[in-house]
Write a protein that holds these residues in place. Sequence first.
Motif, PDB file in Angstrom:
ATOM      1  N   PHE A   1       0.867  -1.183   0.000  1.00 60.43           N
ATOM      2  CA  PHE A   1       0.000   0.000   0.000  1.00 60.43           C
ATOM      3  C   PHE A   1       0.900   1.228   0.000  1.00 60.43           C
ATOM      4  O   PHE A   1       1.839   1.319   0.784  1.00 60.43           O
ATOM      5  N   VAL A   2       0.607   2.179  -0.889  1.00 61.35           N
ATOM      6  CA  VAL A   2       1.453   3.356  -1.067  1.00 61.35           C
ATOM      7  C   VAL A   2       0.636   4.610  -0.783  1.00 61.35           C
ATOM      8  O   VAL A   2      -0.468   4.770  -1.297  1.00 61.35           O
ATOM      9  N   LYS A   3       1.188   5.513   0.048  1.00 56.79           N
ATOM     10  CA  LYS A   3       0.458   6.732   0.393  1.00 56.79           C
ATOM     11  C   LYS A   3       1.439   7.877   0.636  1.00 56.79           C
ATOM     12  O   LYS A   3       2.638   7.651   0.860  1.00 56.79           O
ATOM     13  N   PRO A   4       0.961   9.121   0.607  1.00 53.67           N
ATOM     14  CA  PRO A   4       1.848  10.255   0.890  1.00 53.67           C
ATOM     15  C   PRO A   4       2.388  10.198   2.318  1.00 53.67           C
ATOM     16  O   PRO A   4       1.669   9.824   3.244  1.00 53.67           O
ATOM     17  N   LEU A   5       3.615  10.605   2.476  1.00 51.64           N
ATOM     18  CA  LEU A   5       4.269  10.534   3.781  1.00 51.64           C
ATOM     19  C   LEU A   5       3.620  11.468   4.792  1.00 51.64           C
ATOM     20  O   LEU A   5       3.612  11.189   5.984  1.00 51.64           O
ATOM     21  N   ARG A   6       3.080  12.581   4.297  1.00 52.55           N
ATOM     22  CA  ARG A   6       2.458  13.566   5.197  1.00 52.55           C
ATOM     23  C   ARG A   6       1.027  13.885   4.757  1.00 52.55           C
ATOM     24  O   ARG A   6       0.529  14.979   5.011  1.00 52.55           O
ATOM     25  N   GLY A   7       0.379  12.954   4.109  1.00 54.42           N
ATOM     26  CA  GLY A   7      -0.968  13.200   3.610  1.00 54.42           C
ATOM     27  C   GLY A   7      -1.999  13.262   4.721  1.00 54.42           C
ATOM     28  O   GLY A   7      -1.726  12.945   5.879  1.00 54.42           O
ATOM     29  N   ARG A   8      -3.213  13.666   4.352  1.00 56.81           N
ATOM     30  CA  ARG A   8      -4.324  13.700   5.285  1.00 56.81           C
ATOM     31  C   ARG A   8      -5.629  13.516   4.531  1.00 56.81           C
ATOM     32  O   ARG A   8      -5.718  13.813   3.338  1.00 56.81           O
ATOM     33  N   ASN A   9      -6.640  12.992   5.233  1.00 57.02           N
ATOM     34  CA  ASN A   9      -7.978  12.809   4.668  1.00 57.02           C
ATOM     35  C   ASN A   9      -7.973  11.998   3.385  1.00 57.02           C
ATOM     36  O   ASN A   9      -8.710  12.295   2.445  1.00 57.02           O
ATOM     37  N   SER A  10      -7.128  10.993   3.322  1.00 58.25           N
ATOM     38  CA  SER A  10      -7.043  10.091   2.165  1.00 58.25           C
ATOM     39  C   SER A  10      -6.658  10.800   0.871  1.00 58.25           C
ATOM     40  O   SER A  10      -6.931  10.300  -0.221  1.00 58.25           O
ATOM     41  N   SER A  11      -6.032  11.960   0.984  1.00 56.97           N
ATOM     42  CA  SER A  11      -5.581  12.668  -0.224  1.00 56.97           C
ATOM     43  C   SER A  11      -4.604  11.798  -1.000  1.00 56.97           C
ATOM     44  O   SER A  11      -3.682  11.207  -0.431  1.00 56.97           O
ATOM     45  N   GLY A  12      -4.831  11.709  -2.320  1.00 60.53           N
ATOM     46  CA  GLY A  12      -3.965  10.913  -3.176  1.00 60.53           C
ATOM     47  C   GLY A  12      -4.222   9.427  -3.121  1.00 60.53           C
ATOM     48  O   GLY A  12      -3.465   8.652  -3.706  1.00 60.53           O
ATOM     49  N   ILE A  13      -5.295   9.013  -2.432  1.00 59.52           N
ATOM     50  CA  ILE A  13      -5.576   7.589  -2.274  1.00 59.52           C
ATOM     51  C   ILE A  13      -6.691   7.156  -3.214  1.00 59.52           C
ATOM     52  O   ILE A  13      -7.767   7.754  -3.251  1.00 59.52           O
ATOM     53  N   SER A  14      -6.420   6.126  -4.000  1.00 65.30           N
ATOM     54  CA  SER A  14      -7.417   5.468  -4.841  1.00 65.30           C
ATOM     55  C   SER A  14      -7.111   3.975  -4.805  1.00 65.30           C
ATOM     56  O   SER A  14      -6.127   3.548  -4.193  1.00 65.30           O
TER      57      SER A  14
ATOM     58  N   THR B   1       4.863  11.464  -5.576  1.00 65.74           N
ATOM     59  CA  THR B   1       6.044  12.326  -5.503  1.00 65.74           C
ATOM     60  C   THR B   1       5.982  13.475  -6.493  1.00 65.74           C
ATOM     61  O   THR B   1       6.429  14.585  -6.192  1.00 65.74           O
ATOM     62  N   GLU B   2       5.414  13.230  -7.671  1.00 69.44           N
ATOM     63  CA  GLU B   2       5.412  14.265  -8.711  1.00 69.44           C
ATOM     64  C   GLU B   2       4.193  15.173  -8.646  1.00 69.44           C
ATOM     65  O   GLU B   2       4.301  16.372  -8.898  1.00 69.44           O
ATOM     66  N   LYS B   3       3.040  14.643  -8.299  1.00 66.66           N
ATOM     67  CA  LYS B   3       1.824  15.470  -8.293  1.00 66.66           C
ATOM     68  C   LYS B   3       1.524  16.052  -6.921  1.00 66.66           C
ATOM     69  O   LYS B   3       1.180  17.230  -6.802  1.00 66.66           O
ATOM     70  N   ILE B   4       1.631  15.252  -5.883  1.00 61.51           N
ATOM     71  CA  ILE B   4       1.380  15.764  -4.538  1.00 61.51           C
ATOM     72  C   ILE B   4       2.623  16.430  -3.966  1.00 61.51           C
ATOM     73  O   ILE B   4       2.546  17.318  -3.130  1.00 61.51           O
ATOM     74  N   GLY B   5       3.798  16.001  -4.431  1.00 61.34           N
ATOM     75  CA  GLY B   5       5.030  16.651  -4.005  1.00 61.34           C
ATOM     76  C   GLY B   5       5.546  16.190  -2.662  1.00 61.34           C
ATOM     77  O   GLY B   5       6.178  16.962  -1.934  1.00 61.34           O
ATOM     78  N   GLN B   6       5.271  14.934  -2.324  1.00 58.48           N
ATOM     79  CA  GLN B   6       5.748  14.359  -1.067  1.00 58.48           C
ATOM     80  C   GLN B   6       6.438  13.036  -1.342  1.00 58.48           C
ATOM     81  O   GLN B   6       6.138  12.372  -2.339  1.00 58.48           O
ATOM     82  N   PRO B   7       7.341  12.615  -0.455  1.00 57.96           N
ATOM     83  CA  PRO B   7       7.826  11.233  -0.547  1.00 57.96           C
ATOM     84  C   PRO B   7       6.664  10.265  -0.352  1.00 57.96           C
ATOM     85  O   PRO B   7       5.619  10.624   0.205  1.00 57.96           O
TER      86      PRO B   7
END
Length: 318
Positions: free
Chosen positions: A137-150, A169-175
């Motif tokens: 499972f891959v998710k933003p390192l500092r994401g919130r509210n399931s941002s970037g999750i599908s 990394t390219e669209k959300i800009g996080q590891p």
Amino acid sequence: MKVGVFWRKFRNVEFQKRISDNVFDDAYDEAYHHYTFIKENGYDAVMIEWKKDNPKETLKKIEEEKVDLVFNASSLEEVAFLTAFNIPFVGSGLDLVSLDKAARKKIVAYHELPTPKFFISSSPDDIPSHNLKFPLFVKPLRGRNSSGISDENIVENEEGLKKVIAKITEKIGQPALVEEYIKGREITVGIIGYENLTVLPLLEISYSGVKTNTFEHKMFDKEKITCPAPLPPEIEQKIKSTALSIYRVLNAKDYGRIDMILSEDGIPYFLEINTFAGLTMSTGKTHHGYMGYMAKASGLSGREFFGAIIESAKKRYF
């Protein structure tokens, strides 16, 4: 006592806006919901917009309004600002809020509490050698509210892994945080307090037509919510005990929500602690908060729910 209720534009959707236009901004309505119940507790209260680009204006407003305590600080910048100016606030401090998801998992693992194995990737061309087993499972390192999750964030092979890491990394800009995907039931645990802790009824999230709790699935209230979650007493106690241990080792304050996966063999794996957990108790203009569901299931009114959270902060400061 006067309580200043922070709000900021796009609080819940700032990361998702980078990859989708299918978002709505409920930040003001959410804060006004909190303001209403704070007023019901007998406190004087005022709505204050957090001006990220002009914090001096926010400070001026706090001083003019003679605010004693801030509620609803919901970003690292806000917590750092309040800490720097020695302004009392509700919720966890810099020692926890400044940590990313991986750092929190490391602390949890150090204390021998269960969390999925993981690694961090800064780009699809920088995937460390690992022994993690697919699916991942891959998710933003500092994401919130399931941002970037599908659903594509559950990956079955290296090709899928690179694709999702690129999106993050390219669209959300996080590891990207990559962890072993644990098959099981999604359980989230709400806790109120600091020294004397109250665990709210456990909440189970199941999905409608998706494999995981995607951004749209969550923000548009498409989840299947069961609260209290139907669990054998010994499993319920194990989840609560593990959640309390995690809350304490991470030094969470006043309120927080711990997300877990209950594996098929009965192990509650820590995924994340939400220090800015959703507290709303109704749908309509705002997304219904998971802790709001829990509070209602426990028999708390909105006045009692928000009163308990504020009382925790007051005991720490006053």
